[in-house]
Design a protein around this motif. Sequence first.
Motif, PDB file in Angstrom:
ATOM      1  N   UNK A 202      56.178  -0.585   6.412  1.00 31.49           N
ATOM      2  CA  UNK A 202      55.330  -0.162   7.526  1.00 31.49           C
ATOM      3  C   UNK A 202      55.025   1.329   7.355  1.00 31.49           C
ATOM      4  N   UNK A 203      54.378   1.726   6.251  1.00 28.29           N
ATOM      5  CA  UNK A 203      54.190   3.155   5.983  1.00 28.29           C
ATOM      6  C   UNK A 203      53.394   3.846   7.082  1.00 28.29           C
ATOM      7  N   UNK A 204      53.654   5.143   7.230  1.00 26.33           N
ATOM      8  CA  UNK A 204      52.976   5.975   8.223  1.00 26.33           C
ATOM      9  C   UNK A 204      52.163   7.033   7.499  1.00 26.33           C
ATOM     10  N   UNK A 205      50.928   7.255   7.940  1.00 28.01           N
ATOM     11  CA  UNK A 205      50.064   8.305   7.399  1.00 28.01           C
ATOM     12  C   UNK A 205      49.747   9.275   8.519  1.00 28.01           C
ATOM     13  N   UNK A 206      50.201  10.527   8.373  1.00 21.05           N
ATOM     14  CA  UNK A 206      49.994  11.562   9.384  1.00 21.05           C
ATOM     15  C   UNK A 206      48.931  12.531   8.875  1.00 21.05           C
ATOM     16  N   UNK A 207      47.870  12.731   9.647  1.00 25.11           N
ATOM     17  CA  UNK A 207      46.838  13.699   9.286  1.00 25.11           C
ATOM     18  C   UNK A 207      46.687  14.716  10.401  1.00 25.11           C
ATOM     19  N   UNK A 208      46.437  15.956  10.012  1.00 22.34           N
ATOM     20  CA  UNK A 208      46.305  17.043  10.988  1.00 22.34           C
ATOM     21  C   UNK A 208      45.653  18.230  10.325  1.00 22.34           C
ATOM     22  N   UNK A 238      53.496  18.889  -3.487  1.00 14.00           N
ATOM     23  CA  UNK A 238      53.046  19.562  -4.710  1.00 14.00           C
ATOM     24  C   UNK A 238      53.982  20.674  -5.168  1.00 14.00           C
ATOM     25  N   UNK A 239      54.719  21.288  -4.238  1.00 11.73           N
ATOM     26  CA  UNK A 239      55.670  22.344  -4.595  1.00 11.73           C
ATOM     27  C   UNK A 239      56.736  22.443  -3.524  1.00 11.73           C
ATOM     28  N   UNK A 240      57.965  22.774  -3.934  1.00 12.15           N
ATOM     29  CA  UNK A 240      59.038  22.965  -2.956  1.00 12.15           C
ATOM     30  C   UNK A 240      58.739  24.164  -2.065  1.00 12.15           C
ATOM     31  N   UNK A 241      57.926  25.103  -2.555  1.00 13.76           N
ATOM     32  CA  UNK A 241      57.563  26.265  -1.736  1.00 13.76           C
ATOM     33  C   UNK A 241      56.800  25.844  -0.484  1.00 13.76           C
ATOM     34  N   UNK A 292      61.312   7.866   2.187  1.00 14.41           N
ATOM     35  CA  UNK A 292      60.681   8.904   1.369  1.00 14.41           C
ATOM     36  C   UNK A 292      59.545   9.509   2.187  1.00 14.41           C
ATOM     37  N   UNK A 293      59.475  10.839   2.224  1.00 13.00           N
ATOM     38  CA  UNK A 293      58.399  11.544   2.919  1.00 13.00           C
ATOM     39  C   UNK A 293      57.583  12.341   1.905  1.00 13.00           C
ATOM     40  N   UNK A 294      56.271  12.255   2.004  1.00  8.65           N
ATOM     41  CA  UNK A 294      55.359  12.950   1.102  1.00  8.65           C
ATOM     42  C   UNK A 294      54.534  13.926   1.922  1.00  8.65           C
ATOM     43  N   UNK A 295      54.775  15.229   1.732  1.00 16.73           N
ATOM     44  CA  UNK A 295      54.008  16.236   2.469  1.00 16.73           C
ATOM     45  C   UNK A 295      52.872  16.751   1.588  1.00 16.73           C
ATOM     46  N   UNK A 296      51.788  17.190   2.216  1.00 13.98           N
ATOM     47  CA  UNK A 296      50.572  17.635   1.525  1.00 13.98           C
ATOM     48  C   UNK A 296      50.137  16.577   0.507  1.00 13.98           C
ATOM     49  N   UNK A 319      49.163  14.788   5.482  1.00 13.08           N
ATOM     50  CA  UNK A 319      48.104  15.493   4.769  1.00 13.08           C
ATOM     51  C   UNK A 319      47.293  16.347   5.728  1.00 13.08           C
ATOM     52  N   UNK A 320      46.820  17.475   5.216  1.00 18.75           N
ATOM     53  CA  UNK A 320      45.911  18.318   5.986  1.00 18.75           C
ATOM     54  C   UNK A 320      44.527  17.687   6.001  1.00 18.75           C
ATOM     55  N   UNK A 321      43.905  17.644   7.165  1.00 24.10           N
ATOM     56  CA  UNK A 321      42.591  17.014   7.279  1.00 24.10           C
ATOM     57  C   UNK A 321      41.523  17.860   6.602  1.00 24.10           C
ATOM     58  N   UNK A 322      41.464  19.145   6.951  1.00 26.89           N
ATOM     59  CA  UNK A 322      40.462  20.035   6.373  1.00 26.89           C
ATOM     60  C   UNK A 322      41.215  21.083   5.571  1.00 26.89           C
ATOM     61  N   UNK A 323      41.212  20.947   4.262  1.00 24.08           N
ATOM     62  CA  UNK A 323      42.080  21.828   3.492  1.00 24.08           C
ATOM     63  C   UNK A 323      41.478  22.303   2.201  1.00 24.08           C
ATOM     64  N   UNK A 324      42.289  23.052   1.477  1.00 23.92           N
ATOM     65  CA  UNK A 324      41.900  23.697   0.237  1.00 23.92           C
ATOM     66  C   UNK A 324      42.717  23.110  -0.890  1.00 23.92           C
ATOM     67  N   UNK A 325      43.790  22.360  -0.558  1.00 16.74           N
ATOM     68  CA  UNK A 325      44.535  21.637  -1.578  1.00 16.74           C
ATOM     69  C   UNK A 325      43.947  20.248  -1.774  1.00 16.74           C
TER      70      UNK A 325
END
Length: 710
Positions: A202-208, A238-241, A292-296, A319-325
């Motif tokens: 039951x995966x979750x997709x969070x956008x903001x 993409x990075x631990x930072x 498992x959580x996947x950010x960005x 995931x960021x909705x309006x982004x540069x990545x």
Amino acid sequence: MPSSITQNWQTFSAQLAHTGQRRLVLLEGEQEWARGWVQEWLGGFDVAGALWVGRDEDAGVAGVRGVSSAQYKRWLGQETGVLVWDGWQGNPPDGFAGLAGTLRAGGLLFWLMPPLAQWPGFEDPDYSRTGLDGAGEHRFLARLAEVVASDGAVVRVRQGIDECPVLPDVRCDDAAFRPGATAEQSELVARLVRFGLGRRRRPVVVTADRGRGKSAALGMAAAELLLAGRQQVLVTSPSVDNLQSFFRHAAEVMGDRVESRSESELVLPGGQAIRFLPVPELLAQKPEAEVVMVDEAAGLPASWLREVLLGWPRVAFASTVHGYEGTGRGFAIRFRQVLDREAPHWQSVELNQPVRWAQGDPLERVLFRMFLLGARGPDSSKPKPGAVSVEPWNPAQASEAELAEAFGLLVDAHYRTTPADLRQWLDDPAASSWRAVVQGKTVGVLWGCVEGGLDQDLAAQVAMGQRRMRGHLLAQSLASHGGFAEAAQQRCFRVVRIAVAEPARQLGVGRALVAAAEEFCRSQGLDSLGTSFGGEAGLQSFWQGCGLRLVRIGLTREHSTGEFPVQLLKGVSPAGSDLEQRLRRRFARHWQVLIPRHWADMPPELLAQLAADLPATAEPGPDDWQDLRSFAEGYRGFEVTLPLLREVCSWPGWMAWLAGQEDAGLWCRAVLQGWAWPQLQALGLVTGKREGEMRLRQIVARWLAQVSEL
């Protein structure tokens, strides 16, 4: 800086913090004046954690941390109160938008630039990286100047005019802004905990949008899951930072129960842990984890995201909705197809309320206008057949509404469309575009550019790998990797992007746009029409339908899409057609050698489709027919027949026929990609060697029966 002026700035900064606002401060003047002004300003403030993007020596004089604009991704997920951006050193749009998002409430972004009137002709040092230098007037910067000049919230400090400007009076009510969890964010945390303790698949997709607290929510939920009994929560990005906020909020929830911690791990006394792993390591190691959580997520290739989705029982993506990545909307549209197919019970959650600054923040507002971060394709119904018209179109001369519609289409249609693409589209002098229109609304757009035209000596150096030119992506690739210097000498029109609004698809709009580009090639005396894209079956079918043919497949996956780059060409002039045929014949002779070394994990359906587009390079002889019958009808072994089975793939019509067969995937894996039987068995493609060989024999038998009937 006089104490009275310093006091004014301190009051202004305090008012911004109280109301949760951030502001852009534009310093217009000569380089050294602007740097000196900011360095003096910084001397009167507590600027711990401030960032200076530009020269390290200038940051050192100011006593703040210096960073390179190319390193902006390292700072995503972190916060600062002051950001100095030295535009005289270059203004890559993705870096500017990205680092602006690190400013917290009360923060100031100082942008050092020439006077606004000079922006259209300003030779940005970053242009040389993208081939835009020497282009004359730059519409992208001219447009930015118009946006900034029209925004009354931007503080302008102009050399010799108003070096000590009257600062805006920010109205402060009694309730001070406090960064912290909103009700919306708290509900997300609770929902993520329910997801992490609940049913599988039951995966979750969070956008903001940025600043809405999605990373913090993930961190708090991860901690709550450990406290509720989960043993291991893995997080990737993409990075631990990018995960500083994630781990900080997780640690705050767990409090003194944390036994050990680092920038990438939190461990409880019982061994329960939250751990970061880069995606390649995560997929290679396949460690056990309940969640498992996947950010960005938009910053990661779609193929990786699919592997993560299928590899663990509970996966959450943010995931960021309006982004540069990478835009979250493009991510959501492309990845939704995978979710619908693989996990139809997936859940979607949106965050709208800012956490790190107040709603209506002036800096966010001007950034959205500058980079069209909120651009969306037009709302439209399905057009009637024949109602669509295609016309040449110049985005640099378009109205804001038209530009936003067209750029919104690109954002919606492509996995990763960023502000840098907007600059390239507006400023590239080699670019040409067309749009498809219905009742004044843009429903499709094509953007391309002319490449090649290098002189003979330079083209030869490119083909030998001795030189590499900025731009000329397709022309250089076909010259250096394809081995034909003529590819860099001839002039090719490369389609950079094409997008069609959802209601207008399947009506021939895309093909009409490509036809317009092909007619442009003929009228301008160009040699060929080409494109390069991340290999995907639907795109391959579209381009084949437009008459373009496969000439090359890249040897490594693209970082942006996670797919192998596929390059197609259609000769327009006699010389272009000749080059197309020579490229195809050579690639057809070589591709089988490269498959097990470079494309062993390419989806077999795509491999079969691509191979079917290549010309035949071999003809069967009498001995070949006999060997095939011995394999299909007798007991001739697979291993001793394998050289012939691979050669069969280069016979006329074989791959086109195979692509429609039920076991085409098994054939590609076992014969072309060289997978061993244990590998095939582990993935459930066969029950064992005997069953696998039997199915391969049946494929050959069906083909022989068909051939004998012809």
